[in-house]
Motif scaffolding. Structure first.
Motif, PDB file in Angstrom:
ATOM      1  N   LEU A 100       0.836  -1.211   0.000  1.00  0.00           N
ATOM      2  CA  LEU A 100       0.000   0.000   0.000  1.00  0.00           C
ATOM      3  C   LEU A 100       0.871   1.263   0.000  1.00  0.00           C
ATOM      4  N   THR A 101       2.059   1.167   0.581  1.00  0.00           N
ATOM      5  CA  THR A 101       2.984   2.314   0.520  1.00  0.00           C
ATOM      6  C   THR A 101       3.406   2.568  -0.933  1.00  0.00           C
ATOM      7  N   VAL A 102       3.625   1.477  -1.669  1.00  0.00           N
ATOM      8  CA  VAL A 102       3.962   1.627  -3.099  1.00  0.00           C
ATOM      9  C   VAL A 102       2.801   2.301  -3.827  1.00  0.00           C
ATOM     10  N   HIS A 103       1.573   1.813  -3.552  1.00  0.00           N
ATOM     11  CA  HIS A 103       0.400   2.341  -4.265  1.00  0.00           C
ATOM     12  C   HIS A 103       0.132   3.819  -3.959  1.00  0.00           C
ATOM     13  N   LYS A 104       0.692   4.309  -2.858  1.00  0.00           N
ATOM     14  CA  LYS A 104       0.507   5.738  -2.525  1.00  0.00           C
ATOM     15  C   LYS A 104       1.360   6.631  -3.412  1.00  0.00           C
ATOM     16  N   GLN A 105       2.371   6.058  -4.070  1.00  0.00           N
ATOM     17  CA  GLN A 105       3.300   6.867  -4.859  1.00  0.00           C
ATOM     18  C   GLN A 105       2.716   7.169  -6.245  1.00  0.00           C
ATOM     19  N   ARG A 106       3.276   8.203  -6.852  1.00  0.00           N
ATOM     20  CA  ARG A 106       2.912   8.550  -8.228  1.00  0.00           C
ATOM     21  C   ARG A 106       4.193   8.729  -9.039  1.00  0.00           C
ATOM     22  N   ALA A 107       4.178   8.211 -10.257  1.00  0.00           N
ATOM     23  CA  ALA A 107       5.310   8.365 -11.171  1.00  0.00           C
ATOM     24  C   ALA A 107       4.722   8.452 -12.575  1.00  0.00           C
ATOM     25  N   PRO A 108       4.336   9.672 -12.967  1.00  0.00           N
ATOM     26  CA  PRO A 108       3.531   9.843 -14.179  1.00  0.00           C
ATOM     27  C   PRO A 108       4.199   9.359 -15.469  1.00  0.00           C
ATOM     28  N   LEU A 109       5.496   9.126 -15.439  1.00  0.00           N
ATOM     29  CA  LEU A 109       6.155   8.694 -16.678  1.00  0.00           C
ATOM     30  C   LEU A 109       6.250   7.176 -16.815  1.00  0.00           C
ATOM     31  N   LEU A 110       5.838   6.445 -15.797  1.00  0.00           N
ATOM     32  CA  LEU A 110       5.851   4.973 -15.923  1.00  0.00           C
ATOM     33  C   LEU A 110       4.846   4.536 -16.991  1.00  0.00           C
ATOM     34  N   ASN A 111       5.100   3.377 -17.593  1.00  0.00           N
ATOM     35  CA  ASN A 111       4.143   2.828 -18.557  1.00  0.00           C
ATOM     36  C   ASN A 111       2.809   2.563 -17.867  1.00  0.00           C
ATOM     37  N   LYS A 112       1.748   2.525 -18.665  1.00  0.00           N
ATOM     38  CA  LYS A 112       0.417   2.303 -18.096  1.00  0.00           C
ATOM     39  C   LYS A 112       0.098   0.807 -18.070  1.00  0.00           C
ATOM     40  N   LEU A 113      -0.434   0.354 -16.933  1.00  0.00           N
ATOM     41  CA  LEU A 113      -0.751  -1.073 -16.792  1.00  0.00           C
ATOM     42  C   LEU A 113      -1.728  -1.529 -17.881  1.00  0.00           C
ATOM     43  N   LYS A 114      -2.750  -0.719 -18.150  1.00  0.00           N
ATOM     44  CA  LYS A 114      -3.755  -1.139 -19.135  1.00  0.00           C
ATOM     45  C   LYS A 114      -3.128  -1.389 -20.507  1.00  0.00           C
ATOM     46  N   ASP A 115      -2.188  -0.536 -20.904  1.00  0.00           N
ATOM     47  CA  ASP A 115      -1.524  -0.729 -22.202  1.00  0.00           C
ATOM     48  C   ASP A 115      -0.762  -2.046 -22.209  1.00  0.00           C
ATOM     49  N   LYS A 116      -0.064  -2.298 -21.101  1.00  0.00           N
ATOM     50  CA  LYS A 116       0.735  -3.525 -21.017  1.00  0.00           C
ATOM     51  C   LYS A 116      -0.172  -4.763 -21.080  1.00  0.00           C
ATOM     52  N   LEU A 117      -1.280  -4.717 -20.305  1.00  0.00           N
ATOM     53  CA  LEU A 117      -2.188  -5.873 -20.272  1.00  0.00           C
ATOM     54  C   LEU A 117      -2.822  -6.102 -21.643  1.00  0.00           C
ATOM     55  N   ASN A 118      -3.255  -5.023 -22.302  1.00  0.00           N
ATOM     56  CA  ASN A 118      -3.865  -5.181 -23.628  1.00  0.00           C
ATOM     57  C   ASN A 118      -2.875  -5.803 -24.617  1.00  0.00           C
ATOM     58  N   ARG A 119      -1.622  -5.356 -24.532  1.00  0.00           N
ATOM     59  CA  ARG A 119      -0.584  -5.909 -25.414  1.00  0.00           C
ATOM     60  C   ARG A 119      -0.379  -7.395 -25.128  1.00  0.00           C
ATOM     61  N   GLN A 120      -0.294  -7.728 -23.826  1.00  0.00           N
ATOM     62  CA  GLN A 120      -0.054  -9.134 -23.463  1.00  0.00           C
ATOM     63  C   GLN A 120      -1.199 -10.017 -23.956  1.00  0.00           C
ATOM     64  N   ILE A 121      -2.446  -9.537 -23.748  1.00  0.00           N
ATOM     65  CA  ILE A 121      -3.603 -10.360 -24.139  1.00  0.00           C
ATOM     66  C   ILE A 121      -3.664 -10.514 -25.660  1.00  0.00           C
ATOM     67  N   SER A 122      -3.345  -9.458 -26.385  1.00  0.00           N
ATOM     68  CA  SER A 122      -3.337  -9.559 -27.853  1.00  0.00           C
ATOM     69  C   SER A 122      -2.332 -10.596 -28.343  1.00  0.00           C
ATOM     70  N   SER A 123      -1.294 -10.832 -27.550  1.00  0.00           N
ATOM     71  CA  SER A 123      -0.248 -11.762 -28.008  1.00  0.00           C
ATOM     72  C   SER A 123      -0.614 -13.225 -27.751  1.00  0.00           C
ATOM     73  N   LEU A 124      -1.757 -13.465 -27.089  1.00  0.00           N
ATOM     74  CA  LEU A 124      -2.074 -14.842 -26.674  1.00  0.00           C
ATOM     75  C   LEU A 124      -2.938 -15.575 -27.702  1.00  0.00           C
ATOM     76  N   LYS A 125      -2.569 -15.499 -28.966  1.00  0.00           N
ATOM     77  CA  LYS A 125      -3.410 -16.072 -30.029  1.00  0.00           C
ATOM     78  C   LYS A 125      -3.471 -17.599 -29.951  1.00  0.00           C
ATOM     79  N   GLU A 126      -2.408 -18.226 -29.451  1.00  0.00           N
ATOM     80  CA  GLU A 126      -2.388 -19.694 -29.330  1.00  0.00           C
ATOM     81  C   GLU A 126      -3.253 -20.148 -28.157  1.00  0.00           C
ATOM     82  N   GLU A 127      -3.217 -19.378 -27.063  1.00  0.00           N
ATOM     83  CA  GLU A 127      -3.831 -19.830 -25.807  1.00  0.00           C
ATOM     84  C   GLU A 127      -5.302 -19.473 -25.697  1.00  0.00           C
ATOM     85  N   LEU A 128      -5.704 -18.306 -26.254  1.00  0.00           N
ATOM     86  CA  LEU A 128      -7.093 -17.853 -26.110  1.00  0.00           C
ATOM     87  C   LEU A 128      -7.663 -17.527 -27.483  1.00  0.00           C
TER      88      LEU A 128
END
Ligand code: ATP
Ligand code: MG
Length: 250
Positions: A100-128
């Motif tokens: 929760l201490t980590v979640h209190k921080q802000r670092a506006p230049l980090l990559n966005k989780l949603k972008d990463k997750l969407n990319r990962q899911i798009s790559s799962l053509k064999e599995e899903l």
């Protein structure tokens, strides 16, 4: 020359201590961009002031890309948990407080989780199949947008506990910004793959301390399970595919 002491040796990664530093040497399965991204994430998180080892260098050592950080004296929280099972409830409280201490921080230049997750899911053509991937993309879009610093692989082996109880958080290769419940969902998944009971204890403590509904973390489970499929670990595939099946959760 300072003595080198091996910490971890895997086919694609070697970690050793050298004096007051730790050197992480990457194999050829890692692209140059992966390694620079890990170092950049680490540097961005260091700027928040969280207790993490200082990044000291990115270089080529013995022909391999390497990241050098400050050595932190202590034991991993995983080791402390394994050696003192009676302390698990107390350590779990400390573990969640740290997250929760980590979640209190802000670092506006980090990559966005949603972008990463969407990319990962798009790559799962064999599995899903396309329908399964569509459901997961839609679910991601429906989740509230937050901008908390997320570790992305928050588990007890990535925490060093010092003699006086001070904790340092390691391994920022998966850091992003986004929704804290997604990070909690991933931690719950990692515990579940090892031990259901410990996973349940974690989720109880997290939901109480974060004042979050269990259902809210659970909504992320199909998504984080699908993301974990991108690691292609044969021993996890079957259970992850079940978790990633959105319809089983309705
Ligand atoms: N700065 C450090 N100080 C002390 N010990 C460290 C440090 N960095 C790494 N270690 C030790 O090495 C182990 C692995 O390090 P780290 O978590 O960075 O790599 P990893 O787990 O291989 O990464 P990944 O999760 O991406 O595979 C840690 O669990 C810890 O025991
Ligand atoms: Mg690690």
């Amino acid at each position: 020359m300072k003595e080198k002491k091996e910490i971890i040796a895997r086919p694609d990664k070697k970690i050793y201590r050298e004096g007051n530093t730790v050197v992480k040497m990457f194999g050829t399965s890692y692209s140059k961009a992966d390694i620079l991204n890990e170092a950049l994430n680490h540097a961005r998180v260091e700027e928040t002031g969280l207790k993490i080892p200082q990044l000291l260098g990115v270089s080529i050592v013995e022909g391999r890309w390497s990241i050098t950080t400050e050595w932190i004296e202590g034991r991993t929280m995983q080791e402390v948990m394994d050696e003192n099972p009676e302390r698990l409830p107390e350590l779990m409280e400390q573990f969640v407080d740290l997250q929760l201490t980590v979640h209190k921080q802000r670092a506006p230049l980090l990559n966005k989780l949603k972008d990463k997750l969407n990319r990962q899911i798009s790559s799962l053509k064999e599995e899903l199949d396309a329908t399964g991937r569509y459901e997961l993309h839609t679910r991601i879009e429906g989740m509230p947008r937050h901008n908390k610093v997320l570790h992305g692989d928050f588990n007890p082996s990535n925490i060093i506990v010092q003699e006086d109880g001070t904790c340092y958080i390691l391994d920022w290769s998966h850091a992003t910004q986004g929704n804290g419940s997604a990070d909690a969902g991933r931690t719950y998944l990692l515990f579940s793959l090892q031990d259901e009971k410990i996973a349940d204890l974690y989720l109880d403590v997290y939901c109480r301390k974060a004042d979050t509904a269990r259902q809210y973390v659970q909504q992320w489970l199909p998504i984080v399970a699908a993301a974990q499929l991108t690691k292609h670990r044969p021993e996890e595939t079957e259970v992850l595919k079940k978790w990633a099946d959105v319809f089983e959760y309705q």
